[in-house]
Scaffold this active site. Sequence first.
Site, PDB file in Angstrom:
ATOM      1  N   GLU A 434     -18.832  33.024   6.952  1.00 14.41           N
ATOM      2  CA  GLU A 434     -17.761  33.924   6.534  1.00 14.41           C
ATOM      3  C   GLU A 434     -16.698  33.972   7.633  1.00 14.41           C
ATOM      4  OE1 GLU A 434     -19.496  37.757   6.139  1.00 14.41           O
ATOM      5  OE2 GLU A 434     -17.589  38.809   6.070  1.00 14.41           O
ATOM      6  N   ASP A 507     -21.957  38.283   7.549  1.00 16.37           N
ATOM      7  CA  ASP A 507     -22.137  39.450   8.413  1.00 16.37           C
ATOM      8  C   ASP A 507     -23.171  40.409   7.841  1.00 16.37           C
ATOM      9  OD1 ASP A 507     -20.278  38.495  10.108  1.00 16.37           O
ATOM     10  OD2 ASP A 507     -18.632  39.799   9.434  1.00 16.37           O
ATOM     11  N   ASP A 509     -23.023  43.403   7.080  1.00 17.34           N
ATOM     12  CA  ASP A 509     -22.376  44.621   6.582  1.00 17.34           C
ATOM     13  C   ASP A 509     -22.106  44.480   5.084  1.00 17.34           C
ATOM     14  OD1 ASP A 509     -20.316  42.848   6.399  1.00 17.34           O
ATOM     15  OD2 ASP A 509     -19.037  43.809   7.896  1.00 17.34           O
ATOM     16  N   ASP A 511     -19.364  43.874   3.365  1.00 16.93           N
ATOM     17  CA  ASP A 511     -18.588  42.701   2.974  1.00 16.93           C
ATOM     18  C   ASP A 511     -19.442  41.440   3.005  1.00 16.93           C
ATOM     19  OD1 ASP A 511     -16.269  43.935   2.375  1.00 16.93           O
ATOM     20  OD2 ASP A 511     -15.345  43.649   4.358  1.00 16.93           O
TER      21      ASP A 511
END
Length: 644
Positions: A434, A507, A509, A511
Amino acid sequence: MSANTHYDESNIQILEGLEAVRRRPGMYIGSTDERGLHHLVYEIVDNAVDEALAGYCKNINVTLFSDGSVEVIDDGRGFPVGIHPKAGRPAVEVCLTMLHAGGKFGGGGYKVSGGLHGVGASVVNALSSHLMVTVYQDGKIYRQEYERGKILYDLKVIGETDRTGTTVRFWPDVKTGATPEPGIFETGKFEFETLHVRFREMAFLNKGIRITLTDERCEPHKHEEYHYEGGIKSFVEYLNTNKTCLFDSPIYMEGIKDGSSVEVALQWNDGYTENVLSFANNIHTPEGGTHLMGFRNALTRVINDYGRKNKLLKDTDQNLTGDDVREGLAAVVSVKLEEPQFEGQTKSKLGNSEIRPIVDSMVSDKLSTVFEENPSIARIVLDKCISAARAREAARKARDLTRRKSALESASLPGKLADCSERDPAKCEIFLVEGDSAGGSAKEGRDRHFQAILPLRGKILNVEKCRMDKMLANEEIKAMITAFGGGFDREFDPSKLRYHRIVCMTDADVDGSHIRILLLTFFFRHFPGLIENGYVYIAQPPLYKITKGKNEKYVYSDEQLQSYLDEIGRDSKPDVQRYKGLGEMSAHQLWETTMDPAVRSMYRVTLKDAIAADQLFTLLMGDNVEPRREFIEQNARLVADLDI
Ligand code: 1YM
């Protein structure tokens, strides 16, 4: 020595028969791995299902015990206990100890269920270290037990009863090294999920039967019940769970001809995926075969004919293809025939040529009638097929364009790809990363010999909500398709893949999770072979780095963090650094925590229940908002640490 005292000729034959099963188990149950192990359960359950199909049994209960055994109970007539005229032994004993015994003992009807190899209870007996059969019949309870197929004692009456039925409990012969016997199976672990999928399917395919599955190996016990009065019509409704259907209730048809029975149910939804399942004698035939060909041909023909007759299609030039008419179609085709022939690589393709015209003419007649009687349904279906045809044409143009372009350029691989030097796909990995900054660290930190990096910019397209033409216009999607190298959808060829490990590295998180599910949706819908072959992985970057003095330690969860802090003590104040994004890590850190095969941990993505996976992707990624909101509300509490 056992109580068995029959050393006559037939008994020697029995032992030789079952000995052959033990010597070459693969010939009878396919394999001795997890698959073969589960096959034992199916063989016993199939006998109970046959009894249900004959009209004598309603309930089948399966229980998994912590001693490794499985018990199957039915409420049918009970295995016959009378003396078999030829063998001079009780029929139940003959069935359990003689290879290929079973079938007709004066009873009518034919056996339609039956696993892949259809060889029945004696094979299960031969491959079990212990088996106990109990028959409830004519007011009495009968019992007999066996050890690796050998009779432990003659059939005896152990009590009285007012019910009828059969109970079989068996302990698979697992390789342990503990007993002098070598054992048969590599594993003795029954998977609840695998049995769940099979029994659900069985219950859909045989309307009215009730199967329960109970797992007593865990606390609290797991318990599921499978029972569908609607049969395959309910199956299609189930396939369309969470989807918007084009009309209310699935179209259903059935027929019997020349001893074969055919059942078909179908219903379109507004999605783009084809979900057509075919079965022969209750066995799933993922490779298709003659029954599926009959269905597909009739479907395409009827829709084209209707369209032309009603001027929805232009007379000559406009022709809907099979793909056009099956876009968004959920259907179940189930045939039952006397002597099924299974072909193909995995023996999961039906070969009987006589079934094809039977299915074809039944679907043809019935579907034309439904369309004639319900012009509004026909109209909606035709509209759907025509817009599928338009999109396909646009996609074809887009694809031709990509092909031509790549033929002109010298290197057709995407420019952003940092490829590896190794050429053996089995050794190669590609990391989908990403963002450009994490992509940069990954490129710097990797072992370029076997690790390739493809940075993805921002969110990739949600393929659940778009057709092929839009998908092929997306740069990130195009980059992945060309980098992987094996084609996609029907043209997918795993032997042309350039990497056998495709790693999503996003990641830790929200997103990151979103991008991960977008990637998984893309793989599940257009590269199912990637997941089936076990080529898709999820990287596990650490959540924290803990520094105390010269010691550095990475941990991957909050539990790990706590237990490590307990271990080193909290007084001398260790430094705890929380990573939010991959970009926060240096190239070296990324390598030593997440990419180095010697220390990293990764999840492999597997698929146990394809139907449940389909429903979940539809729910999470499709356009029905309300069911998604409900799902999120129900599951939100499972998200322990939501970092927004
Ligand atoms: C838990 C497993 O095997 N049930 C079962 C098996 C049989 C019958 C009933 C049965 C069949 C017939 C007549 C018939 C079988 N019998 C035979 C054989 N449950 C389980 N329930 N009476 C009872 O087919 O005519 C094979 S299977 F060959 F002995 F008749």
